[in-house]
Motif scaffolding. Structure first.
Motif, PDB file in Angstrom:
ATOM      1  N   LYS A 197     -11.968  -3.412 -17.768  1.00 44.60           N
ATOM      2  CA  LYS A 197     -11.516  -2.192 -17.086  1.00 44.60           C
ATOM      3  C   LYS A 197     -11.629  -2.327 -15.572  1.00 44.60           C
ATOM      4  N   THR A 198     -12.784  -2.775 -15.087  1.00 44.42           N
ATOM      5  CA  THR A 198     -12.976  -2.914 -13.641  1.00 44.42           C
ATOM      6  C   THR A 198     -12.121  -4.049 -13.083  1.00 44.42           C
ATOM      7  N   THR A 199     -11.965  -5.110 -13.850  1.00 41.60           N
ATOM      8  CA  THR A 199     -11.070  -6.195 -13.427  1.00 41.60           C
ATOM      9  C   THR A 199      -9.658  -5.656 -13.220  1.00 41.60           C
ATOM     10  N   PHE A 200      -9.201  -4.821 -14.141  1.00 41.81           N
ATOM     11  CA  PHE A 200      -7.870  -4.223 -14.018  1.00 41.81           C
ATOM     12  C   PHE A 200      -7.780  -3.354 -12.763  1.00 41.81           C
ATOM     13  N   LEU A 201      -8.823  -2.544 -12.523  1.00 37.19           N
ATOM     14  CA  LEU A 201      -8.818  -1.674 -11.341  1.00 37.19           C
ATOM     15  C   LEU A 201      -8.785  -2.523 -10.062  1.00 37.19           C
ATOM     16  N   ASN A 202      -9.516  -3.643 -10.069  1.00 37.04           N
ATOM     17  CA  ASN A 202      -9.518  -4.522  -8.900  1.00 37.04           C
ATOM     18  C   ASN A 202      -8.152  -5.166  -8.666  1.00 37.04           C
ATOM     19  N   MET A 203      -7.402  -5.401  -9.732  1.00 32.70           N
ATOM     20  CA  MET A 203      -6.042  -5.917  -9.559  1.00 32.70           C
ATOM     21  C   MET A 203      -5.144  -4.860  -8.924  1.00 32.70           C
ATOM     22  N   LEU A 204      -5.330  -3.600  -9.303  1.00 29.78           N
ATOM     23  CA  LEU A 204      -4.570  -2.522  -8.667  1.00 29.78           C
ATOM     24  C   LEU A 204      -4.952  -2.391  -7.193  1.00 29.78           C
ATOM     25  N   LEU A 205      -6.242  -2.584  -6.888  1.00 32.90           N
ATOM     26  CA  LEU A 205      -6.707  -2.490  -5.508  1.00 32.90           C
ATOM     27  C   LEU A 205      -6.193  -3.649  -4.668  1.00 32.90           C
ATOM     28  N   GLY A 206      -6.108  -4.826  -5.287  1.00 36.26           N
ATOM     29  CA  GLY A 206      -5.637  -5.998  -4.555  1.00 36.26           C
ATOM     30  C   GLY A 206      -6.731  -7.005  -4.271  1.00 36.26           C
ATOM     31  N   THR A 207      -7.949  -6.757  -4.761  1.00 37.53           N
ATOM     32  CA  THR A 207      -9.034  -7.716  -4.557  1.00 37.53           C
ATOM     33  C   THR A 207      -9.068  -8.777  -5.658  1.00 37.53           C
ATOM     34  N   GLU A 208      -8.306  -8.564  -6.738  1.00 41.54           N
ATOM     35  CA  GLU A 208      -8.095  -9.559  -7.787  1.00 41.54           C
ATOM     36  C   GLU A 208      -6.587  -9.689  -7.987  1.00 41.54           C
ATOM     37  N   THR A 209      -6.126 -10.849  -8.410  1.00 41.52           N
ATOM     38  CA  THR A 209      -4.705 -11.051  -8.675  1.00 41.52           C
ATOM     39  C   THR A 209      -4.502 -11.446 -10.136  1.00 41.52           C
TER      40      THR A 209
ATOM     41  N   LEU B  10       3.032  -5.891  -5.789  1.00 41.24           N
ATOM     42  CA  LEU B  10       1.866  -5.266  -5.170  1.00 41.24           C
ATOM     43  C   LEU B  10       1.226  -6.233  -4.188  1.00 41.24           C
ATOM     44  N   SER B  11       0.879  -5.732  -3.004  1.00 40.44           N
ATOM     45  CA  SER B  11       0.228  -6.556  -1.995  1.00 40.44           C
ATOM     46  C   SER B  11      -1.067  -7.141  -2.546  1.00 40.44           C
ATOM     47  N   GLN B  12      -1.310  -8.423  -2.264  1.00 40.02           N
ATOM     48  CA  GLN B  12      -2.495  -9.098  -2.770  1.00 40.02           C
ATOM     49  C   GLN B  12      -3.703  -8.891  -1.858  1.00 40.02           C
ATOM     50  N   GLU B  13      -3.727  -7.768  -1.199  1.00 47.44           N
ATOM     51  CA  GLU B  13      -4.912  -7.334  -0.451  1.00 47.44           C
ATOM     52  C   GLU B  13      -4.899  -5.818  -0.427  1.00 47.44           C
ATOM     53  N   PRO B  14      -6.065  -5.176  -0.258  1.00 47.39           N
ATOM     54  CA  PRO B  14      -6.099  -3.720  -0.256  1.00 47.39           C
ATOM     55  C   PRO B  14      -5.168  -3.135   0.798  1.00 47.39           C
ATOM     56  N   GLY B  15      -4.496  -2.046   0.458  1.00 50.38           N
ATOM     57  CA  GLY B  15      -3.573  -1.396   1.382  1.00 50.38           C
ATOM     58  C   GLY B  15      -3.897   0.081   1.530  1.00 50.38           C
ATOM     59  N   VAL B  16      -3.360   0.710   2.578  1.00 52.56           N
ATOM     60  CA  VAL B  16      -3.681   2.110   2.861  1.00 52.56           C
ATOM     61  C   VAL B  16      -3.137   3.047   1.794  1.00 52.56           C
ATOM     62  N   GLU B  17      -2.171   2.581   0.984  1.00 49.18           N
ATOM     63  CA  GLU B  17      -1.622   3.454  -0.054  1.00 49.18           C
ATOM     64  C   GLU B  17      -2.569   3.578  -1.242  1.00 49.18           C
ATOM     65  N   ARG B  18      -3.659   2.777  -1.234  1.00 44.45           N
ATOM     66  CA  ARG B  18      -4.627   2.807  -2.332  1.00 44.45           C
ATOM     67  C   ARG B  18      -6.021   3.078  -1.775  1.00 44.45           C
ATOM     68  N   GLY B  19      -6.664   4.107  -2.291  1.00 44.78           N
ATOM     69  CA  GLY B  19      -8.042   4.402  -1.930  1.00 44.78           C
ATOM     70  C   GLY B  19      -8.930   4.248  -3.153  1.00 44.78           C
ATOM     71  N   ILE B  20     -10.191   3.898  -2.945  1.00 44.91           N
ATOM     72  CA  ILE B  20     -11.092   3.684  -4.087  1.00 44.91           C
ATOM     73  C   ILE B  20     -12.427   4.371  -3.850  1.00 44.91           C
ATOM     74  N   VAL B  21     -12.995   4.880  -4.954  1.00 44.36           N
ATOM     75  CA  VAL B  21     -14.330   5.474  -4.945  1.00 44.36           C
ATOM     76  C   VAL B  21     -15.119   4.811  -6.060  1.00 44.36           C
ATOM     77  N   PHE B  22     -16.266   4.224  -5.692  1.00 41.00           N
ATOM     78  CA  PHE B  22     -17.116   3.543  -6.656  1.00 41.00           C
ATOM     79  C   PHE B  22     -18.209   4.484  -7.162  1.00 41.00           C
ATOM     80  N   GLN B  23     -18.896   4.068  -8.250  1.00 42.85           N
ATOM     81  CA  GLN B  23     -20.037   4.836  -8.730  1.00 42.85           C
ATOM     82  C   GLN B  23     -21.160   4.811  -7.693  1.00 42.85           C
ATOM     83  N   LYS B  24     -21.378   3.635  -7.097  1.00 39.42           N
ATOM     84  CA  LYS B  24     -22.389   3.517  -6.045  1.00 39.42           C
ATOM     85  C   LYS B  24     -21.768   3.971  -4.730  1.00 39.42           C
TER      86      LYS B  24
END
Length: 261
Positions: free
Chosen positions: A46-58, A71-85
């Motif tokens: 699940k987290t691996t999939f989310l990281n692919m959407l973010l761009g930190t995994e391909t 999808l850009s292979q690096e995080p972009g401004v069109e995507r924001g993320i909130v972690f548990q920590k």
């Protein structure tokens, strides 16, 4: 609408680490404004999939499209993320934490400077940050430091950090897992209102099935459709259920609970 262009298209996506297949044959599409709740047993990708959407995994194979383009292979401004920590900076006030989001890219595995703000641009950024803090109920705490905030308030601050760049896609990685039940309910109300007000497309990982049904418009279950007990790494997880939450029958949550236990 039936002819709506999906915001996200996932075409024959696999994720492998050497001989270990984590995800296999993902074929999914998501429209603007969908709220995808993601559940599944620990370790099913699940987290691996989310990281692919973010761009930190391909993806190892296949492709993920945003508005029909790779999808850009690096995080972009069109995507924001909130972690548990909580991802806030302890030495900055709540206001400065949010303003910093316009100066520094903190969405990936490391921070990078986007450009310092001065003069009118700085004032404009402060006003934007105050509006976001007001939206998440933290305007009165704008001058407080993270250690002076409760857990729920720090998570609201993390959401404000993610929203300051006006993302179209919000990624939530178990954002409420560390919160008390009462605070979680408040956060549910907040996230649901922000989702509707801003027409966000949301992907949220949760281990709480009732939370997934309550918040999401669709529920994805990540599971291994095929298993090999002698070589469990041979087959990856897939999305075995994709359920519109308003169509859920009473027996469905029990069936899914058995899958993710």
């Amino acid at each position: 609408m039936a002819d709506q262009q999906p915001i996200i298209e996932i075409n024959q996506v696999w994720k492998e680490y050497g001989s270990n297949i984590v995800l296999e044959s993902l074929n999914l599409s998501v429209n603007q404004g969908d709220f995808i709740s993601i559940v599944g047993a620990s370790g099913c990708g699940k987290t691996t999939f989310l990281n692919m959407l973010l761009g930190t995994e391909t993806p190892s194979r296949g492709e993920i499209l945003l508005d029909g383009e790779p999808l850009s292979q690096e995080p972009g401004v069109e995507r924001g993320i909130v972690f548990q920590k909580y991802s806030v900076f302890p030495h900055l006030t709540a206001l400065d934490n949010v303003v910093l989001g316009l100066e520094v890219d903190t969405q990936g595995t490391s921070s990078r400077l986007l450009g310092r703000l001065f003069g009118q641009r700085k004032q404009d950024a402060i006003e934007q940050a105050r509006k976001i803090l007001d939206q998440v109920g933290l305007l009165s705490a704008q001058d407080k430091y993270p250690h002076e905030l409760s857990g729920g308030m720090r998570q609201r601050l993390s959401i404000a950090q993610a929203l300051i760049k006006k993302p179209r896609i919000l990624l939530l990685d178990e954002p409420f897992g560390a919160l008390d039940p009462g605070i979680r309910k408040d956060m549910h109300v907040l996230v649901k209102s922000l989702w509707k007000e801003q027409n966000l497309t949301v992907f949220m990982i949760t281990h709480d099935l009732s939370e997934g049904f309550h918040l999401g418009s669709r529920l994805w279950v990540f599971d291994h459709a095929r298993n090999d007990e002698q070589a469990p790494e041979r087959f990856g997880a897939q999305v075995t259920f994709d359920i519109p939450t308003e169509q859920v029958e009473h027996s469905m949550p029990d069936l899914i609970q058995k899958k993710i236990a």
